[in-house]
Design an enzyme around this catalytic site. Structure first.
Site, mmCIF file in Angstrom:
data_model
loop_
_atom_site.group_PDB
_atom_site.id
_atom_site.type_symbol
_atom_site.label_atom_id
_atom_site.label_comp_id
_atom_site.label_asym_id
_atom_site.label_seq_id
_atom_site.Cartn_x
_atom_site.Cartn_y
_atom_site.Cartn_z
ATOM 1 N N ASN A 9 0.867 -1.188 0.000
ATOM 2 C CA ASN A 9 0.000 0.000 0.000
ATOM 3 C C ASN A 9 0.897 1.230 0.000
ATOM 4 O O ASN A 9 1.555 1.508 0.993
ATOM 5 C CB ASN A 9 -0.884 -0.051 1.261
ATOM 6 N N LYS A 11 0.034 4.315 -0.210
ATOM 7 C CA LYS A 11 -0.574 5.502 0.427
ATOM 8 C C LYS A 11 -0.370 6.749 -0.434
ATOM 9 O O LYS A 11 -0.433 6.669 -1.659
ATOM 10 C CB LYS A 11 -0.004 5.689 1.833
ATOM 11 N N HIS A 95 -9.467 0.765 5.204
ATOM 12 C CA HIS A 95 -8.158 0.968 5.838
ATOM 13 C C HIS A 95 -8.349 1.883 7.053
ATOM 14 O O HIS A 95 -9.178 2.788 7.039
ATOM 15 C CB HIS A 95 -7.178 1.592 4.836
ATOM 16 N N GLU A 97 -6.777 4.318 8.095
ATOM 17 C CA GLU A 97 -6.650 5.762 7.828
ATOM 18 C C GLU A 97 -7.941 6.299 7.228
ATOM 19 O O GLU A 97 -8.309 7.463 7.446
ATOM 20 C CB GLU A 97 -5.426 6.021 6.925
ATOM 21 N N GLU A 167 -5.147 -5.204 10.823
ATOM 22 C CA GLU A 167 -4.146 -4.153 10.991
ATOM 23 C C GLU A 167 -4.406 -3.403 12.290
ATOM 24 O O GLU A 167 -5.216 -2.467 12.318
ATOM 25 C CB GLU A 167 -4.210 -3.171 9.820
ATOM 26 N N GLY A 173 2.562 2.112 10.664
ATOM 27 C CA GLY A 173 3.484 3.232 10.454
ATOM 28 C C GLY A 173 4.181 3.689 11.728
ATOM 29 O O GLY A 173 4.769 4.758 11.761
ATOM 30 N N SER A 213 3.670 -2.251 10.351
ATOM 31 C CA SER A 213 5.131 -2.273 10.468
ATOM 32 C C SER A 213 5.754 -3.616 10.080
ATOM 33 O O SER A 213 6.692 -4.078 10.725
ATOM 34 C CB SER A 213 5.556 -1.840 11.873
HETATM 35 C C1 PEP Z 1 -0.592 -0.078 5.867
HETATM 36 O O1 PEP Z 1 -0.404 0.863 5.118
HETATM 37 O O2 PEP Z 1 -1.633 -0.715 5.765
HETATM 38 C C2 PEP Z 1 0.451 -0.428 6.828
HETATM 39 C C3 PEP Z 1 0.337 -1.518 7.519
HETATM 40 O O3 PEP Z 1 1.538 0.435 6.942
HETATM 41 P P1 PEP Z 1 2.967 0.125 7.631
HETATM 42 O O4 PEP Z 1 3.446 -1.183 7.046
HETATM 43 O O5 PEP Z 1 3.829 1.275 7.227
HETATM 44 O O6 PEP Z 1 2.743 0.025 9.105
#
Ligand code: PEP
Length: 251
Positions: A9, A11, A95, A97, A167, A173, A213
């Protein structure tokens, strides 16, 4: 046996040219890969360039979001018709976000999931608890509610086109990832929820990715867990140098 599924992803990072360069490098490096399913979700403005860079490759083109309507007066939204036209076959929906920064409700996420499936797309439905929710001991309650609501009125046939991404919001992040055991236990719980809504067979067939992460250093331990079938990767998917070892976690 569930096929391993690693998705990137991107973003709100990368111009079209930057995205095409990384996608092209990944396509060449993964040209002979057959085992793991791989998807890239660049920003909307880079979809066409990435589609061209991925031509002839097995890497799927994904979108990070989609509107719950096919067309109309929805300023700033992107419809599934437009995404199909750009070569997209998979959409990431719900997601954290989108849920926590842009206020998307379970009901809206479900409308998007149903429309995406009806339009022939695969969907990645994201679920996960915040830090407050984890510390209050309501992780299971939250992911069960998001899973049930996200899949509301999705038929057993369409369920085969859904991947769930667990997640934990506190791990996205932040550099803090859930331990493989924590991830596995929530994945097992989600599989149980899918089993109680659909069937044991549907639950066994459900691909559940972990996101938060994920890095080359922790992917192997995560993938070793029985209920972790893949990863939704943000930061570490932005460069071929960090995404390739994640895709090739079993090498
Ligand atoms: C994500 O964008 O869904 C995500 C898990 O980001 P990161 O791997 O940077 O934590």
């Amino acid at each position: 046996m569930r096929q391993a599924y690693i998705a990137g992803n991107w973003k709100m990072y990368k111009t079209a040219a930057e995205a095409a360069a990384v996608a092209g490098a990944l396509a060449s490096a993964l040209a002979s890969e057959t085992g793991t399913k791989v998807m890239l979700a660049p920003p909307f403005t880079a979809l066409h360039a990435v589609r061209d860079a991925l031509k002839g490759s097995r890497i799927l083109l994904g979108a990070q979001n989609a509107c719950a309507e096919l067309e109309g007066a929805h300023t700033g939204e992107i419809s599934l018709r437009m995404l199909r036209d750009a070569g997209v076959t998979v959409v990431i929906l719900g997601h954290s976000e989108r849920r926590h920064v842009y206020g998307e409700s379970d009901e809206l996420v479900n409308r998007k999931v149903r429309l995406a499936l009806a339009e022939g797309f695969e969907a990645i439905l994201c679920v996960g608890e915040t830090l407050d929710e984890r510390q209050s001991g309501v992780t299971e309650k939250v992911v069960e509610a998001q899973t049930r609501a996200g899949l509301e009125s999705v038929s057993t046939t369409d369920l085969a086109k859904v991947t769930i991404a667990y997640e934990p919001v506190w791990a996205i992040g932040t550099g803090k990832n859930a331990t493989p055991q924590d991830a596995d236990s929530v994945h097992k719980f989600i599989r149980g929820v899918v089993g109680s809504v659909y069937s044991a067979a549907a639950a066994q067939a459900m691909t559940i990715q972990y996101g938060g992460s994920v890095k080359p250093e922790n992917i192997r331990a995560l993938m070793a867990m029985e209920n972790v079938d893949g990863a939704l990767v943000g930061g570490a998917s932005l460069q071929a140098e960090t995404f390739l070892p994640i895709v090739k976690y079993d090498r």
